[in-house]
Motif scaffolding. Structure first.
Motif, PDB file in Angstrom:
ATOM      1  N   ASP A  24       0.841  -1.209   0.000  1.00  0.00           N
ATOM      2  CA  ASP A  24       0.000   0.000   0.000  1.00  0.00           C
ATOM      3  C   ASP A  24       0.872   1.254   0.000  1.00  0.00           C
ATOM      4  O   ASP A  24       0.560   2.240  -0.688  1.00  0.00           O
ATOM      5  N   VAL A  25       1.944   1.224   0.767  1.00  0.00           N
ATOM      6  CA  VAL A  25       2.851   2.376   0.826  1.00  0.00           C
ATOM      7  C   VAL A  25       3.592   2.520  -0.502  1.00  0.00           C
ATOM      8  O   VAL A  25       3.773   3.638  -1.005  1.00  0.00           O
ATOM      9  N   ASP A  26       4.019   1.406  -1.085  1.00  0.00           N
ATOM     10  CA  ASP A  26       4.687   1.468  -2.391  1.00  0.00           C
ATOM     11  C   ASP A  26       3.760   2.063  -3.449  1.00  0.00           C
ATOM     12  O   ASP A  26       4.186   2.880  -4.278  1.00  0.00           O
ATOM     13  N   ALA A  27       2.487   1.663  -3.426  1.00  0.00           N
ATOM     14  CA  ALA A  27       1.521   2.204  -4.385  1.00  0.00           C
ATOM     15  C   ALA A  27       1.329   3.695  -4.175  1.00  0.00           C
ATOM     16  O   ALA A  27       1.224   4.478  -5.134  1.00  0.00           O
ATOM     17  N   ALA A  28       1.298   4.118  -2.912  1.00  0.00           N
ATOM     18  CA  ALA A  28       1.170   5.550  -2.608  1.00  0.00           C
ATOM     19  C   ALA A  28       2.382   6.315  -3.111  1.00  0.00           C
ATOM     20  O   ALA A  28       2.250   7.431  -3.644  1.00  0.00           O
ATOM     21  N   ALA A  29       3.565   5.738  -2.949  1.00  0.00           N
ATOM     22  CA  ALA A  29       4.782   6.404  -3.415  1.00  0.00           C
ATOM     23  C   ALA A  29       4.745   6.614  -4.924  1.00  0.00           C
ATOM     24  O   ALA A  29       5.142   7.686  -5.422  1.00  0.00           O
TER      25      ALA A  29
ATOM     26  N   ASP B  52      -5.438   5.229   3.438  1.00  0.00           N
ATOM     27  CA  ASP B  52      -4.767   6.050   2.433  1.00  0.00           C
ATOM     28  C   ASP B  52      -3.910   7.131   3.064  1.00  0.00           C
ATOM     29  O   ASP B  52      -2.858   7.496   2.534  1.00  0.00           O
ATOM     30  N   VAL B  53      -4.366   7.660   4.205  1.00  0.00           N
ATOM     31  CA  VAL B  53      -3.577   8.669   4.914  1.00  0.00           C
ATOM     32  C   VAL B  53      -2.303   8.043   5.471  1.00  0.00           C
ATOM     33  O   VAL B  53      -1.203   8.595   5.335  1.00  0.00           O
ATOM     34  N   MET B  54      -2.425   6.877   6.083  1.00  0.00           N
ATOM     35  CA  MET B  54      -1.242   6.204   6.632  1.00  0.00           C
ATOM     36  C   MET B  54      -0.270   5.802   5.523  1.00  0.00           C
ATOM     37  O   MET B  54       0.953   5.959   5.666  1.00  0.00           O
ATOM     38  N   ALA B  55      -0.801   5.296   4.423  1.00  0.00           N
ATOM     39  CA  ALA B  55       0.070   4.893   3.310  1.00  0.00           C
ATOM     40  C   ALA B  55       0.793   6.096   2.730  1.00  0.00           C
ATOM     41  O   ALA B  55       1.997   6.035   2.427  1.00  0.00           O
ATOM     42  N   GLY B  56       0.084   7.223   2.581  1.00  0.00           N
ATOM     43  CA  GLY B  56       0.725   8.433   2.071  1.00  0.00           C
ATOM     44  C   GLY B  56       1.821   8.917   2.992  1.00  0.00           C
ATOM     45  O   GLY B  56       2.912   9.290   2.551  1.00  0.00           O
ATOM     46  N   ALA B  57       1.557   8.898   4.298  1.00  0.00           N
ATOM     47  CA  ALA B  57       2.577   9.315   5.258  1.00  0.00           C
ATOM     48  C   ALA B  57       3.787   8.393   5.202  1.00  0.00           C
ATOM     49  O   ALA B  57       4.932   8.835   5.343  1.00  0.00           O
TER      50      ALA B  57
ATOM     51  N   GLY C 157       2.565   4.233   9.069  1.00  0.00           N
ATOM     52  CA  GLY C 157       2.938   4.112   7.666  1.00  0.00           C
ATOM     53  C   GLY C 157       4.403   3.784   7.495  1.00  0.00           C
ATOM     54  O   GLY C 157       4.771   2.901   6.705  1.00  0.00           O
ATOM     55  N   CYS C 158       5.261   4.489   8.239  1.00  0.00           N
ATOM     56  CA  CYS C 158       6.699   4.251   8.132  1.00  0.00           C
ATOM     57  C   CYS C 158       7.074   2.867   8.652  1.00  0.00           C
ATOM     58  O   CYS C 158       7.854   2.135   8.030  1.00  0.00           O
ATOM     59  N   ALA C 159       6.528   2.493   9.804  1.00  0.00           N
ATOM     60  CA  ALA C 159       6.885   1.213  10.410  1.00  0.00           C
ATOM     61  C   ALA C 159       6.388   0.043   9.571  1.00  0.00           C
ATOM     62  O   ALA C 159       7.062  -0.988   9.479  1.00  0.00           O
ATOM     63  N   THR C 160       5.221   0.181   8.962  1.00  0.00           N
ATOM     64  CA  THR C 160       4.697  -0.886   8.113  1.00  0.00           C
ATOM     65  C   THR C 160       5.616  -1.135   6.925  1.00  0.00           C
ATOM     66  O   THR C 160       5.958  -2.284   6.611  1.00  0.00           O
TER      67      THR C 160
END
Length: 333
Positions: free
Chosen positions: A6-11, A150-155, A184-187
């Motif tokens: 999810d974080v990669d997709a947000a990036a 989405d907020v956590m993934a963006g962060a 978000g960062c820790a995930t």
């Protein structure tokens, strides 16, 4: 549950839309701590704080119909400003619910971007109930400051950048308010770089996440009086807390004086102006290094939206907070 994908997709989605903020360092800080230190300067992000990452990502994920109806979000200030800026860029009507005692600069910024601002009393009113009422009455979509995937993934895209810029880091210090940035960062780091520990930092008077982690469940604390207005949560939101229970290496706390010291240090040695919330993670270096442990260390300077009066009060001598901590350690080194 939030995932690294999810974080990669947000990036990927946010590439070119957010500032790839620099990492900055100082030989004096490295000498003081005894380990290499880099600071991720999110005070240079659009809107002056990391919050723009999550707010923009959340709005980009909405359908055209939901964007047209508008969004509402509660905030201590930076999320509101970020939501207003993202809405301004995408043409989405925004209503921001702010505590009445928020620094005026944060309310003014939201208004200047076309957002409607609604104030509440953090001591007597339920902000979430007010947000739900506005959403029900007007058909707004609620975009919370932390408790939204989405907020956590963006962060969390901050961590993607940080590891690329400073691949040797072993510990990342992140301020914790609602806990979305930490989550978000820790995930992402748990999967992409499991050798990197993420440690949250809270003011002593606003340590709701620290208390909740000890208790093994979300607990409620009294209304905090900390100078770090962005971290004045009384209980951690459910979504970020579940993630942080799983992935955070721990949470340490810092005093008001230590936050003021870190703000002064940023100005003197990094030539950075940061708000109290933005300096909280840096404050932990001198005050809690024994609890943090391994370097190299990445420190998130999460925001820089501070009035001159507050800045002067926090860093000034005499009349402000005692300026000790880092300066004492530096002189002793």
């Amino acid at each position: 549950m939030l995932s690294a994908s999810d974080v990669d997709a947000a990036a990927r989605r946010l590439t070119g839309a957010v500032v790839r903020t620099p990492v900055v360092s100082s030989p004096a800080l490295t000498r003081t701590v005894g380990a290499p230190v880099v600071c991720k300067a999110e005070n240079l992000q659009h809107g002056g704080a990391f919050k723009f990452r999550g707010a923009l990502h959340a709005l980009l994920g909405l359908s055209d119909a939901r964007r047209a109806r508008g969004v509402v979000g509660a905030s201590s200030g930076n999320h509101g400003g970020a939501l207003a800026l993202a809405g301004h860029e995408l043409g989405v009507p925004v209503t921001v619910v702010l505590p009445a005692d928020v620094p005026e600069v944060k309310a003014d910024r939201a208004r200047s971007l076309g957002a409607q601002v609604v104030f509440y009393d953090r001591h007597t009113q339920d902000r979430d109930a007010l947000v739900a009422e506005l959403a029900d009455r007007h058909g707004y979509t609620i975009v919370p400051s932390a408790d939204h995937p989405d907020v956590m993934a963006g962060a969390g895209t901050l961590a993607v950048e940080l590891l690329d810029q400073a691949p040797d880091v072993r510990t990342v210090l992140v301020p914790v308010g609602g806990g979305g940035l930490a989550a978000g960062c820790a995930t992402w780091l748990a999967e992409a770089a499991p050798h990197v520990r993420v440690i949250g930092v809270e003011p002593e008077d606003a340590a709701d996440t620290a208390a909740s982690l000890v208790a093994g469940e979300r607990v409620q604390i009294g209304a905090p009086a900390t100078c770090a207005d962005g971290l004045r949560h009384t209980t951690p939101p459910a979504g970020p807390f579940a993630v942080n229970q799983q992935h955070l290496a721990g949470v340490v706390t810092v005093s008001e004086a230590e936050i003021g010291t870190a703000m002064r240090w940023c100005f003197e040695h990094l030539r950075m102006v940061v708000e109290p919330s933005g300096a909280t993670a840096l404050a932990a270096l001198a005050a809690r290094w024994g609890e943090i442990g391994e370097g190299p260390v990445g420190v998130v300077l999460s925001g820089g939206n501070v009035t001159w009066d507050t800045f002067a009060q926090m860093v000034g001598e005499p009349g402000g907070n005692p300026v000790r901590g880092l300066r004492e350690h530096e002189h002793a080194a």
